[in-house]
Design a protein around this motif. Structure first.
Motif: not given
Length: 216
Positions: A41-48, A52-57
Motif C-alpha cells: 500500500x505504501x509503495x502504491x501510494x508513493x507511485x500514485x 499525478x497530483x491528487x489523493x491516493x484513494x
C-alpha cells in the motif's frame, strides 16, 4: 452453475451458519490482509503521488446490501480532474483517463484492495456481487430497466470479487448482453452460495487477476 429467475427463498438449513462463517472469515482475512499488504500500500501510494497530483484513494458511492448506500474505496487510477464519481462513463480498453500507474493497478486489480476496509466496516464481503454505482448504466439505459430481476442481486453484501468476475465478466459494461450475463452470474452465486464456493472464487481471482493481470 444453476440459476433460476427469480431468486427463490433459500431453504438450505445451513445457510445462516454459512453466512456467519463467511462474515468471520471476511473479518479475519481482511485484517490479516491489510497487515501483510501495508508495504505494498505504501509503495502504491508513493507511485500514485509521483505520477499525478491528487489523493491516493478514490471514493465513490455504491449500492450495497438491500440497496443501501455506502462509500467504496479504491486506489486512484485516473488523473484527479478526470475521475468520474458517478461511474456512468465506463472505462474502456486504452482509456486515456487512466494513468500509467493506474493501468498497472487495474490490470492486477490492486486498485480494489482498499476495499478490504469496506469489508471490515461491514459494507462489503470479500466475495459477492460487485457493488454498482446508483443507477448503473449499460447501453444508455439503467441496469434496472435492462434486467427486470436486477434487484435480486442486492440480497447479499457486495464483494471485492465475485462469480461473474471469476468467469471473465468485468471491465466495460456497455454491451447489454454482457451486462445481463453479469447479473445472471451474480444471481447464480447467491442461489448456490457456500463457503467452499467463496474459496473457489478467491482462488480463481488470485490466479486470473493478480498473477495473470487480466483485470481492466
Amino acid at each position: 452453475m444453476r440459476c433460476d429467475i427469480p431468486v427463490p427463498h433459500v431453504e438450505n438449513p445451513t445457510y445462516g451458519f454459512q453466512l456467519l462463517v463467511k462474515r468471520v472469515f471476511d473479518l479475519f482475512a481482511s485484517v490479516l490482509g491489510l497487515a501483510l499488504l501495508t508495504p505494498l500500500f505504501l509503495l502504491v501510494a508513493v507511485a500514485i503521488r509521483l505520477e499525478s497530483r491528487g489523493p491516493v484513494f478514490f471514493k465513490q458511492p455504491r449500492e450495497g446490501l438491500d440497496g443501501g448506500s455506502f462509500t467504496a474505496f479504491k486506489f486512484r487510477s485516473m488523473r484527479i480532474h478526470e475521475c468520474d464519481e458517478t461511474g456512468i462513463n465506463h472505462t474502456r480498453s486504452g482509456d486515456p483517463r487512466i494513468t500509467k500507474v493506474g493501468r498497472f493497478l487495474r490490470s492486477t486489480s490492486i486498485d480494489e484492495l482498499p476495499q478490504l476496509i469496506n469489508v471490515i466496516r461491514g459494507d462489503m464481503s470479500i466475495v459477492g456481487p460487485r457493488p454498482h454505482v446508483p443507477n448503473m448504466m449499460s447501453s444508455n439505459q439503467t441496469y434496472r430497466n435492462l434486467v427486470s430481476y436486477y434487484d435480486y442481486r442486492l440480497a447479499m453484501r457486495p464483494g471485492i470479487t465475485g462469480w461473474a468476475q471469476a468467469n471473465g465478466y468485468r471491465g466495460d459494461a456497455s454491451d447489454p448482453a454482457l451486462a445481463r450475463a453479469r447479473v445472471d452470474h451474480d444471481l447464480a452465486y447467491i442461489q448456490n452460495f457456500s463457503v467452499l464456493l467463496d474459496l473457489r472464487i478467491i482462488a480463481k481471482t488470485v490466479v486470473q487477476e493478480f498473477l495473470r493481470g487480466t483485470g481492466s
